[in-house]
Write a protein that holds these residues in place. Structure first.
Motif, PDB file in Angstrom:
ATOM      1  N   VAL A  59       0.864  -1.179   0.000  1.00 57.80           N
ATOM      2  CA  VAL A  59       0.000   0.000   0.000  1.00 57.80           C
ATOM      3  C   VAL A  59       0.900   1.227   0.000  1.00 57.80           C
ATOM      4  O   VAL A  59       1.877   1.297   0.740  1.00 57.80           O
ATOM      5  CB  VAL A  59      -0.925   0.001   1.234  1.00 57.80           C
ATOM      6  CG1 VAL A  59      -1.686   1.312   1.342  1.00 57.80           C
ATOM      7  CG2 VAL A  59      -1.882  -1.178   1.177  1.00 57.80           C
ATOM      8  N   GLY A  60       0.602   2.177  -0.863  1.00 57.51           N
ATOM      9  CA  GLY A  60       1.413   3.385  -0.982  1.00 57.51           C
ATOM     10  C   GLY A  60       2.358   3.347  -2.169  1.00 57.51           C
ATOM     11  O   GLY A  60       2.927   4.378  -2.530  1.00 57.51           O
ATOM     12  N   ASP A  61       2.529   2.168  -2.771  1.00 58.86           N
ATOM     13  CA  ASP A  61       3.351   2.081  -3.979  1.00 58.86           C
ATOM     14  C   ASP A  61       2.654   2.808  -5.119  1.00 58.86           C
ATOM     15  O   ASP A  61       1.427   2.838  -5.195  1.00 58.86           O
ATOM     16  CB  ASP A  61       3.570   0.624  -4.396  1.00 58.86           C
ATOM     17  CG  ASP A  61       4.575  -0.110  -3.526  1.00 58.86           C
ATOM     18  OD1 ASP A  61       5.239   0.540  -2.693  1.00 58.86           O
ATOM     19  OD2 ASP A  61       4.676  -1.337  -3.680  1.00 58.86           O
ATOM     20  N   ILE A  62       3.448   3.367  -6.007  1.00 59.59           N
ATOM     21  CA  ILE A  62       2.906   3.981  -7.216  1.00 59.59           C
ATOM     22  C   ILE A  62       3.427   3.182  -8.398  1.00 59.59           C
ATOM     23  O   ILE A  62       4.641   3.045  -8.578  1.00 59.59           O
ATOM     24  CB  ILE A  62       3.313   5.462  -7.321  1.00 59.59           C
ATOM     25  CG1 ILE A  62       2.680   6.235  -6.169  1.00 59.59           C
ATOM     26  CG2 ILE A  62       2.902   6.042  -8.677  1.00 59.59           C
ATOM     27  CD1 ILE A  62       3.113   7.670  -6.058  1.00 59.59           C
ATOM     28  N   ILE A  63       2.496   2.608  -9.148  1.00 54.97           N
ATOM     29  CA  ILE A  63       2.870   1.836 -10.327  1.00 54.97           C
ATOM     30  C   ILE A  63       2.941   2.807 -11.490  1.00 54.97           C
ATOM     31  O   ILE A  63       1.938   3.399 -11.883  1.00 54.97           O
ATOM     32  CB  ILE A  63       1.867   0.708 -10.603  1.00 54.97           C
ATOM     33  CG1 ILE A  63       1.760  -0.206  -9.380  1.00 54.97           C
ATOM     34  CG2 ILE A  63       2.283  -0.086 -11.838  1.00 54.97           C
ATOM     35  CD1 ILE A  63       0.652  -1.238  -9.475  1.00 54.97           C
ATOM     36  N   ALA A  64       4.148   2.994 -12.019  1.00 55.78           N
ATOM     37  CA  ALA A  64       4.374   3.972 -13.084  1.00 55.78           C
ATOM     38  C   ALA A  64       4.250   3.355 -14.469  1.00 55.78           C
ATOM     39  O   ALA A  64       3.743   3.992 -15.395  1.00 55.78           O
ATOM     40  CB  ALA A  64       5.742   4.619 -12.919  1.00 55.78           C
TER      41      ALA A  64
END
Length: 108
Positions: A59-64
Motif C-alpha cells: 500500500v502506498g506504492d505507485i505503479i508507473a
C-alpha cells in the motif's frame, strides 16, 4: 397521525478470484507534483494470497509502468491487466522515491 419508518441495510460478500490483487486509484495533484509526472496509479490496498501480495506490492506504492508502457490512470491499468491474464508482467514501481522493477505472473 402515525408514521412508520423502517431502515434496512444489507451487506454482501462475494468470494472473487483476483487477477492482480490490488486496488488502485488515480494520483492526487500532490502525488503528481512529487513524482513530477502525470502518469501512474496509487495502490490503495492489497488482497492477501494474490499475485500482488506474493510479489510484495505494498500500500502506498505507485505503479508507473506496466511492461514498459506508461499508465495514465486506473481505467488504462485495468485494461492493460485484463489483456495480460495468466501472463508474466513487469511493473515499474515508485516506493518512497526509489524505482523498483518487479516481475509477477497474473492469475488467469
Amino acid at each position: 397521525m402515525t408514521f412508520n419508518r423502517y431502515e434496512f441495510g444489507a451487506a454482501y460478500f462475494v468470494k472473487k478470484k483476483f487477477t492482480f490483487g490490488a486496488n488502485y486509484r488515480d494520483l492526487t495533484n500532490e502525488e503528481r507534483a512529487a513524482l513530477q509526472s502525470n502518469s501512474g496509479i496509487y495502490v490503495d490496498s492489497v488482497v492477501n494470497d494474490t499475485p500482488a501480495f506474493r510479489n510484495d506490492l505494498l500500500v502506498g506504492d505507485i505503479i508507473a509502468k506496466l511492461d514498459g508502457q506508461v499508465i495514465y490512470g486506473p481505467q488504462a491499468a485495468t485494461g492493460m491487466l485484463s489483456n495480460r491474464r495468466g501472463q508474466e508482467v513487469e511493473l515499474t514501481i515508485v516506493r518512497k522515491g526509489q524505482i523498483i522493477e518487479k516481475k509477477m505472473r497474473l492469475a488467469k
